[in-house]
Design a protein around this motif. Sequence first.
Motif, short mmCIF file in Angstrom:
data_model
loop_
_atom_site.label_atom_id
_atom_site.label_comp_id
_atom_site.label_asym_id
_atom_site.label_seq_id
_atom_site.Cartn_x
_atom_site.Cartn_y
_atom_site.Cartn_z
N GLU A 49 52.78 38.89 45.88
CA GLU A 49 51.39 38.72 46.32
C GLU A 49 50.43 39.13 45.20
O GLU A 49 49.46 38.43 44.91
CB GLU A 49 51.11 39.56 47.57
CG GLU A 49 51.84 39.13 48.81
CD GLU A 49 51.18 37.99 49.53
OE1 GLU A 49 50.05 37.63 49.20
OE2 GLU A 49 51.82 37.45 50.45
N PHE A 50 50.71 40.27 44.58
CA PHE A 50 49.82 40.76 43.52
C PHE A 50 49.91 39.89 42.27
O PHE A 50 48.88 39.47 41.71
CB PHE A 50 50.17 42.21 43.18
CG PHE A 50 49.27 42.79 42.15
CD1 PHE A 50 47.98 43.14 42.46
CD2 PHE A 50 49.71 42.98 40.85
CE1 PHE A 50 47.14 43.67 41.50
CE2 PHE A 50 48.88 43.50 39.89
CZ PHE A 50 47.58 43.85 40.22
N ALA A 51 51.13 39.60 41.83
CA ALA A 51 51.30 38.81 40.62
C ALA A 51 50.72 37.40 40.78
O ALA A 51 50.14 36.85 39.85
CB ALA A 51 52.78 38.73 40.25
N GLY A 52 50.87 36.84 41.97
CA GLY A 52 50.30 35.52 42.23
C GLY A 52 48.80 35.51 42.08
O GLY A 52 48.23 34.59 41.47
N GLY A 53 48.14 36.52 42.60
CA GLY A 53 46.69 36.61 42.47
C GLY A 53 46.25 36.72 41.02
O GLY A 53 45.31 36.05 40.58
N VAL A 54 46.92 37.57 40.26
CA VAL A 54 46.56 37.76 38.86
C VAL A 54 46.82 36.49 38.05
O VAL A 54 45.99 36.07 37.22
CB VAL A 54 47.31 38.97 38.26
CG1 VAL A 54 47.08 39.08 36.76
CG2 VAL A 54 46.88 40.27 38.94
N VAL A 56 46.99 33.32 39.08
CA VAL A 56 46.04 32.26 39.44
C VAL A 56 44.67 32.54 38.81
O VAL A 56 44.03 31.64 38.26
CB VAL A 56 45.94 32.10 40.97
CG1 VAL A 56 44.76 31.23 41.36
CG2 VAL A 56 47.23 31.53 41.53
N GLY A 57 44.23 33.79 38.88
CA GLY A 57 42.96 34.15 38.26
C GLY A 57 42.96 33.93 36.76
O GLY A 57 42.00 33.40 36.19
N ALA A 58 44.05 34.31 36.11
CA ALA A 58 44.15 34.12 34.66
C ALA A 58 44.19 32.63 34.32
O ALA A 58 43.56 32.20 33.35
CB ALA A 58 45.39 34.82 34.11
N GLY A 59 44.91 31.86 35.10
CA GLY A 59 44.98 30.41 34.85
C GLY A 59 43.63 29.74 35.01
O GLY A 59 43.22 28.91 34.17
N LEU A 60 42.90 30.12 36.05
CA LEU A 60 41.56 29.54 36.24
C LEU A 60 40.60 29.98 35.14
O LEU A 60 39.76 29.20 34.66
CB LEU A 60 41.01 29.90 37.61
CG LEU A 60 41.70 29.25 38.81
CD1 LEU A 60 41.15 29.79 40.11
CD2 LEU A 60 41.56 27.74 38.75
N THR A 77 37.20 37.36 32.89
CA THR A 77 36.66 37.32 34.25
C THR A 77 37.72 36.86 35.24
O THR A 77 37.86 37.42 36.33
CB THR A 77 35.43 36.39 34.30
OG1 THR A 77 34.48 36.83 33.34
CG2 THR A 77 34.82 36.37 35.67
N GLY A 78 38.51 35.85 34.85
CA GLY A 78 39.57 35.36 35.72
C GLY A 78 40.63 36.41 36.01
O GLY A 78 41.09 36.54 37.14
N VAL A 79 41.01 37.17 34.99
CA VAL A 79 42.01 38.22 35.19
C VAL A 79 41.47 39.30 36.12
O VAL A 79 42.17 39.78 37.02
CB VAL A 79 42.47 38.82 33.84
CG1 VAL A 79 43.27 40.10 34.03
CG2 VAL A 79 43.28 37.80 33.06
N LEU A 80 40.21 39.69 35.92
CA LEU A 80 39.61 40.72 36.80
C LEU A 80 39.51 40.24 38.24
O LEU A 80 39.83 40.98 39.18
CB LEU A 80 38.25 41.14 36.27
CG LEU A 80 38.26 41.95 34.97
CD1 LEU A 80 36.84 42.21 34.50
CD2 LEU A 80 39.00 43.26 35.16
N LEU A 81 39.07 38.99 38.43
CA LEU A 81 38.99 38.45 39.78
C LEU A 81 40.39 38.27 40.38
O LEU A 81 40.59 38.50 41.58
CB LEU A 81 38.23 37.13 39.78
CG LEU A 81 36.73 37.23 39.50
CD1 LEU A 81 36.11 35.84 39.42
CD2 LEU A 81 36.04 38.07 40.56
#
Length: 105
Positions: A49-54, A56-60, A77-81
């Motif tokens: 769950e955590f790695a998926g969020g990070v 996806v944010g990094a990819g965006l 910004t993507g990594v932080l979000l």
Amino acid sequence: MAHRDELNQNAPDPNDFERRLNAKLEARRVKEAETKASGWGQGVRYGTEFAGGVLVGAGLGYLTDQFFNWTPWGLLTGVLLGFAAGTLNVVRAAQSMNQSDDASS
């Protein structure tokens, strides 16, 4: 004398109580074993769950950098979000597991 016999007939059998208690305890153990996730399974779920969020944010953020040429601000910004979203996902997963444990009790 008849009154005393009536009292003895209404008295609960201690062996019957133990038999019913053991049957209920065994049924509860079986139910918990079927529904409860292992500690390893819970840890893997929280991690994904955590790695998926990070991720996806990094990819965006990376895509934003490439599209708008904002290097490195989009990725940061993507990594932080993504970190915030991953943390929120872990909290929600933990709450749902706790609610399912409370409902099965």
